[in-house]
Design a protein around this motif. Structure first.
Motif, PDB file in Angstrom:
ATOM      1  N   THR A  58      -3.228  11.903 -18.354  1.00 54.85           N
ATOM      2  CA  THR A  58      -2.162  12.516 -17.571  1.00 54.85           C
ATOM      3  C   THR A  58      -0.778  11.945 -17.832  1.00 54.85           C
ATOM      4  OG1 THR A  58      -2.735  11.016 -15.771  1.00 54.85           O
ATOM      5  CG2 THR A  58      -3.627  13.248 -15.669  1.00 54.85           C
ATOM      6  N   ASP A  60      -4.630  15.136  -6.998  1.00 52.65           N
ATOM      7  CA  ASP A  60      -5.927  15.816  -7.034  1.00 52.65           C
ATOM      8  C   ASP A  60      -6.398  15.933  -5.587  1.00 52.65           C
ATOM      9  OD1 ASP A  60      -8.527  16.681  -7.250  1.00 52.65           O
ATOM     10  OD2 ASP A  60      -9.004  15.403  -8.956  1.00 52.65           O
ATOM     11  N   LYS A  65      -5.732  20.874  -7.846  1.00 51.13           N
ATOM     12  CA  LYS A  65      -4.650  19.962  -8.211  1.00 51.13           C
ATOM     13  C   LYS A  65      -3.299  20.604  -7.904  1.00 51.13           C
ATOM     14  CE  LYS A  65      -7.456  18.316 -12.102  1.00 51.13           C
ATOM     15  NZ  LYS A  65      -8.477  19.384 -11.982  1.00 51.13           N
ATOM     16  N   LEU A 106      -0.525  20.870 -18.125  1.00 47.54           N
ATOM     17  CA  LEU A 106       0.674  21.017 -17.302  1.00 47.54           C
ATOM     18  C   LEU A 106       1.887  21.096 -18.211  1.00 47.54           C
ATOM     19  CD1 LEU A 106       1.646  20.943 -14.270  1.00 47.54           C
ATOM     20  CD2 LEU A 106       2.154  18.522 -14.674  1.00 47.54           C
ATOM     21  N   THR A 127       6.093  20.969 -18.133  1.00 44.51           N
ATOM     22  CA  THR A 127       7.215  20.556 -17.304  1.00 44.51           C
ATOM     23  C   THR A 127       8.521  20.805 -18.058  1.00 44.51           C
ATOM     24  OG1 THR A 127       7.049  18.264 -18.125  1.00 44.51           O
ATOM     25  CG2 THR A 127       5.853  18.804 -16.111  1.00 44.51           C
ATOM     26  N   PHE A 169       1.898  14.184  -8.940  1.00 39.15           N
ATOM     27  CA  PHE A 169       0.628  14.875  -9.185  1.00 39.15           C
ATOM     28  C   PHE A 169      -0.435  14.375  -8.215  1.00 39.15           C
ATOM     29  CE2 PHE A 169      -3.576  14.544 -11.170  1.00 39.15           C
ATOM     30  CZ  PHE A 169      -3.841  15.881 -11.416  1.00 39.15           C
ATOM     31  N   PHE A 187      -4.675  16.804 -19.318  1.00 39.06           N
ATOM     32  CA  PHE A 187      -5.086  15.962 -18.203  1.00 39.06           C
ATOM     33  C   PHE A 187      -6.253  15.027 -18.498  1.00 39.06           C
ATOM     34  CE2 PHE A 187      -2.191  18.365 -15.653  1.00 39.06           C
ATOM     35  CZ  PHE A 187      -1.752  17.416 -14.773  1.00 39.06           C
ATOM     36  N   PRO A 202       0.430  10.765  -4.195  1.00 41.71           N
ATOM     37  CA  PRO A 202       0.528  11.197  -5.586  1.00 41.71           C
ATOM     38  C   PRO A 202       0.361  10.039  -6.557  1.00 41.71           C
ATOM     39  CG  PRO A 202       2.716  10.931  -4.657  1.00 41.71           C
ATOM     40  CD  PRO A 202       1.737  10.624  -3.556  1.00 41.71           C
ATOM     41  N   ILE A 217       7.277  13.254 -12.106  1.00 36.06           N
ATOM     42  CA  ILE A 217       6.258  14.242 -11.761  1.00 36.06           C
ATOM     43  C   ILE A 217       5.376  13.642 -10.674  1.00 36.06           C
ATOM     44  CG2 ILE A 217       4.344  15.666 -12.604  1.00 36.06           C
ATOM     45  CD1 ILE A 217       7.033  16.314 -13.892  1.00 36.06           C
ATOM     46  N   SER A 238      -3.028  24.070  -9.906  1.00 36.51           N
ATOM     47  CA  SER A 238      -3.937  24.308 -11.020  1.00 36.51           C
ATOM     48  C   SER A 238      -4.720  25.585 -10.759  1.00 36.51           C
ATOM     49  CB  SER A 238      -4.890  23.133 -11.203  1.00 36.51           C
ATOM     50  OG  SER A 238      -5.704  22.961 -10.050  1.00 36.51           O
ATOM     51  N   ALA A 256       1.102  19.811  -8.479  1.00 39.47           N
ATOM     52  CA  ALA A 256       2.112  18.970  -9.115  1.00 39.47           C
ATOM     53  C   ALA A 256       3.494  19.461  -8.708  1.00 39.47           C
ATOM     54  CB  ALA A 256       1.975  18.996 -10.634  1.00 39.47           C
TER      55      ALA A 256
END
Length: 366
Positions: free
Chosen positions: A158, A104, A90, A141, A143, A102, A155, A116, A100, A85, A92
């Motif tokens: 999410t 933090d 963050k 995000l 993808t 992800f 987010f 994750p 995915i 990020s 991913a």
């Protein structure tokens, strides 16, 4: 920049052949045990994230003259791509079966295993492109998958897809800069998306100017265009707007002349393209085990570097552009049969010295 890279970084060799003798190799005990698929630098710290086929993302900290393991993120699938990020909190990664992963990092204890978000599988096939971006002052995000879709995630929720587009073919590579998102797919299609507009529409679609399969796409530092690399040892420079089409061009790279004939050359895949965050110059790296620095505006190669001993699968410049990271591992360009346990897996950090990546004098950046 870390003290590790200060020594000997004041000047670069004067010739067009670069020096890799001062490149720092990450210790073997910190490396993945299988091929490295992607890497990404944090935009706020000297943290380097590395995704690998051993189903993990490792994050290294370059600090105080050393390279240390910061976090390890286990993945239930092979992570094919990884992104940070904009605030560096963050991270991913996209898995080879559509999940995915992800995390933090602000909630994770440093030096250990980072957990994750589980069971987030939004795609029906592998995720080959992943990018964070800002919209409405929030983290989003994007993808891109082999299921021929690009999905966008707000987010504030999410695990709920906010918007999405259907691509012409399977997504092979994806990159973003500012409001520009470029998606390269199978069959040489390239979609250009304006992230400032509606996220369910494509700004324009073009056919790659290169004749063979697209391997990688990378946005210019100023978001006015992008570079495309293919399996044929060529790179193309493309501007987004029609008014700039006269600036588009392509060139040969990552080829080796056959010593027995001037008419025969070995052709290697261009696996990675990375733009310097400040100078607008860029690197290419390939299956031939070499990397090069280029000035696109001058149409000039700044430096070419010796063979590093194996295919280069991923590259990236640090946030200040003073370190160039490159991963050496098998890139599958010769299929399953050519892979073996003796093939090197290495991660190296090249100190960007002096004028190595600076544009040619008198050259205006576009």
């Amino acid at each position: 920049m870390s003290a590790l890279f200060n020594q000997g970084a004041a000047s670069a060799p004067s010739s067009t052949t670069g020096d890799i003798s001062k490149d720092v190799e990450v210790a073997q005990n910190l490396l993945p045990t299988d091929s490295i698929s992607a890497l990404a630098w944090s935009p706020t710290h000297d943290f380097l994230a590395v995704a690998a086929w051993d189903k993990a993302v490792r994050i290294y900290e370059i600090s105080g003259g050393s390279v240390n393991g910061k976090w390890s993120i286990p993945c239930a699938e092979v992570p094919l791509c990884v992104a940070w990020s904009e605030d560096g909190t963050k991270i991913a990664a996209g898995g080879n079966e559509g999940s995915i992963f992800f995390v933090d990092l602000s909630t994770q204890q440093a030096g250990g295993e980072a957990k994750p978000i589980p069971d987030w599988k939004p795609h029906q096939a592998g995720v080959k492109g992943i990018c964070f971006f800002k919209r409405d002052n929030k983290d989003w995000l994007a993808t891109g998958s082999w299921d021929k879709t690009v999905q966008f995630w707000d987010f504030t929720s999410t695990t709920a897809c906010t918007k999405g587009i259907t691509c012409a073919e399977r997504v092979y590579s994806m990159d973003t800069r500012s409001n520009l998102l470029v998606v390269a797919t199978a069959e040489r299609h390239i979609h250009v998306i304006n992230l400032g507009n509606s996220l369910d529409s494509i700004y324009k679609t073009i056919q790659s100017p290169l004749k063979w399969q697209t391997r990688v796409v990378s946005c210019f530092s100023d978001a006015t265009g992008f570079a495309v690399g293919s399996i044929e040892g060529r790179c193309a420079i493309q501007y987004v707007e029609d008014k700039d089409t006269s600036l588009n061009f392509s060139f040969k790279c990552h080829r080796q002349q056959d010593p027995t004939s001037r008419d025969i050359a070995k052709v290697y895949s261009v696996n990675a393209i990375s733009f310097h965050p400040h100078h607008g110059t860029f690197s290419t790296a390939g299956s031939d085990g070499t990397f090069h620095f280029w000035d696109k505006d001058a149409k000039h190669r700044l430096k070419g570097y010796p063979d590093v001993g194996g295919s280069i699968t991923a590259t990236g410049f640090s946030r200040d552009g003073n370190i160039f990271a490159y991963a050496i591992s098998y890139d599958w360009s010769k299929g399953y049969a050519a892979n073996n346990q003796t093939y090197p897996i290495k991660l190296k950090l090249h100190p960007v010295a002096g004028d190595e990546c600076k544009p040619r004098p008198g050259n205006k950046k576009r």
